[in-house]
Design a protein around this motif. Structure first.
Motif, PDB file in Angstrom:
ATOM      1  N   ILE A   1       0.816  -1.217   0.000  1.00  0.00           N
ATOM      2  CA  ILE A   1       0.000   0.000   0.000  1.00  0.00           C
ATOM      3  C   ILE A   1       0.845   1.260   0.000  1.00  0.00           C
ATOM      4  O   ILE A   1       0.303   2.360  -0.059  1.00  0.00           O
ATOM      5  CB  ILE A   1      -0.956   0.007   1.206  1.00  0.00           C
TER       6      ILE A   1
ATOM      7  N   ALA B   1      -4.330   2.851   0.804  1.00  0.00           N
ATOM      8  CA  ALA B   1      -3.356   2.979  -0.280  1.00  0.00           C
ATOM      9  C   ALA B   1      -2.872   4.421  -0.300  1.00  0.00           C
ATOM     10  O   ALA B   1      -3.503   5.311   0.276  1.00  0.00           O
ATOM     11  CB  ALA B   1      -3.988   2.612  -1.620  1.00  0.00           C
TER      12      ALA B   1
ATOM     13  N   PHE C   1      -2.486   7.205  -2.865  1.00  0.00           N
ATOM     14  CA  PHE C   1      -2.865   7.538  -4.237  1.00  0.00           C
ATOM     15  C   PHE C   1      -1.982   8.664  -4.753  1.00  0.00           C
ATOM     16  O   PHE C   1      -1.894   9.730  -4.152  1.00  0.00           O
ATOM     17  CB  PHE C   1      -4.339   7.940  -4.298  1.00  0.00           C
TER      18      PHE C   1
ATOM     19  N   SER D   1      -2.112   4.242  -7.452  1.00  0.00           N
ATOM     20  CA  SER D   1      -1.340   4.296  -6.208  1.00  0.00           C
ATOM     21  C   SER D   1       0.146   4.463  -6.496  1.00  0.00           C
ATOM     22  O   SER D   1       0.611   4.312  -7.629  1.00  0.00           O
ATOM     23  CB  SER D   1      -1.555   3.010  -5.408  1.00  0.00           C
TER      24      SER D   1
END
Length: 428
Positions: free
Chosen positions: A16, A38, A40, A50
């Motif tokens: 992530i 996550a 982004f 991401s």
């Protein structure tokens, strides 16, 4: 809470991303980041990417702030050109060419075609600022204090807006009493709020004072995607007119085309006394809000209501471009209605196999489950499949869907298929 630092290079492929700074320094009040863990880094249209290079299909669109998608190329270029031009950026409420162009476009393409004579009050830059201005206007114009709102309503997080919001958790966080509000039941079978309001307003012994105003969402976004019928809204408008009560339509989430017409109340054929707008008004996701006031209610003295950031000129520029591009004729509204029909057909199939019920209108839809845990599991399963959706309702029992209005048919159908998979996984 862990304070261990992890660099992006140490994050496994497909992970992530580095979230240590957020965990170390950002307030615990953050919420969306918990559902979508996550980082982004970029976005375009209906997609976000991401730091790890994974593409997510966005069916939430900034909680309705991105009706035209992420970084719409034309609107983005308008913002870049404006900022590069040396034109005024921060203007308080002084006159600027950008504000004049916005008012002229808004009058020509939005107000005049709908027969609206409303004055435009520029509050602070967010939706709750627009609501606070609306409540103050109703009270000032009528000399009365109470505001009627409805069960499961959401109108903002400042104190005046919270006083007309139904969510117990959000109200409790205020830490102080939230007075001068009366709650009536939103439209649903077996509850006739209009008849009840008429009775208590007519009866001097009811113990309920005639209010300054009534505030209502044509579709309740945070409250579980309940949608008021045109007939119910017309009855409410007629009642307010008979008793000289100010009718406030909160179009912050349902407006700017989200239900297939610019205003969600248009289907009912009513003319509200006050209308609040924000979210997608700027077109590009930049903060901007309006409170539209019937001319005879514009009883303000100069400077009685103000805000430092009510004149953000780049947002005026992008809002003007969005109105002139998408609302100069009926083509965009027709395309939204066609996409809404595709969305409805796909959701009907999901409802049939899962036992869920559908809510909402247009491209503001909800899938409601009897067991709130199912909605939570389905939203989590959707994220695993790279689809961004959130939950809504008093118990988070509704999956809330707000794809960009500019989404392609292929993306829309792909998102429906991913949601179908997620719901099947959650109900297995």
């Amino acid at each position: 809470m862990s304070t261990t630092t992890t660099t992006p290079a140490e994050t496994p492929a497909g992970g992530i991303g580095d979230t240590s700074a957020f965990e170390r320094r950002e307030s615990a009040v953050r919420s969306y980041a918990r559902s979508w863990p996550a980082v982004f880094a970029s976005a375009s249209g209906a997609e976000q990417v991401s730091e790890q290079g994974e593409t997510y299909l966005d069916f939430f669109a900034g909680a309705g702030a991105l009706n035209y998608g992420h970084n719409h190329p034309m609107l983005q270029q308008v913002a870049i050109d404006y900022l590069a031009s040396g034109a005024v950026v921060h203007s308080l409420d002084t006159h600027t060419p950008a504000k004049r162009a916005f008012l002229e476009a808004f009058e020509r393409h939005i107000l005049a075609p709908r027969g609206l004579e409303h004055r435009v009050l520029f509050p602070g830059p967010t939706g709750t600022n627009a609501v606070e201005a609306a409540l103050k206007t109703a009270r000032k114009a009528t000399g009365r204090r109470d505001i009627v709102s409805f069960t499961n309503a959401f109108h903002g997080m400042t104190l005046g807006s919270l006083a007309v919001t139904g969510n117990a958790k959000k109200r409790a966080a205020a830490g102080v009493p939230l007075p001068f509000g009366v709650t009536a039941p939103y439209e649903e079978p077996g509850m006739d709020a209009i008849a009840w309001l008429e009775r208590v307003w007519s009866d001097s012994g009811s113990g309920i004072d005639l209010p300054a105003g009534v505030i209502v969402e044509p579709v309740q976004g945070e409250g579980g995607l309940r949608a008021a019928s045109p007939e119910w809204l017309r009855r409410l408008a007629d009642l307010c007119k008979r008793f000289d009560v100010v009718l406030i339509l909160d179009e912050i989430q349902a407006g700017c085309g989200r239900t297939g017409t610019f205003f969600a109340f248009e289907e009912a054929g009513i003319t509200p006394d006050i209308i609040t707008l924000s979210k997608s008004l700027s077109g590009l996701g930049m903060p901007m809000a309006l409170t539209l006031i019937r001319p005879d209610l514009d009883v303000w003295q100069p400077g009685e209501h103000n805000g430092t950031f009510r004149g953000f000129a780049p947002a005026f520029a992008t809002a003007t471009a969005a109105i002139e591009t998408f609302w100069a004729d009926g083509a965009f509204a027709e395309s939204v209605q066609a996409k809404a029909a595709l969305l409805d057909a796909g959701l009907q199939q999901i409802a049939e196999h899962s036992g869920a019920t559908l809510r909402g209108r247009g491209m503001l839809r909800g899938v409601r489950f009897e067991d709130p845990a199912v909605a939570g599991r389905a939203a989590a399963a959707a994220f695993e499949r790279k689809l961004l959706v959130e939950t809504s309702g008093s118990n988070d029992e509704v999956i809330k869907l707000m794809p960009p209005l500019t989404i392609t048919d292929e993306q829309l159908q792909r998102g429906i298929a991913l949601l179908d998979e997620a719901v099947r996984a959650a109900t297995a």
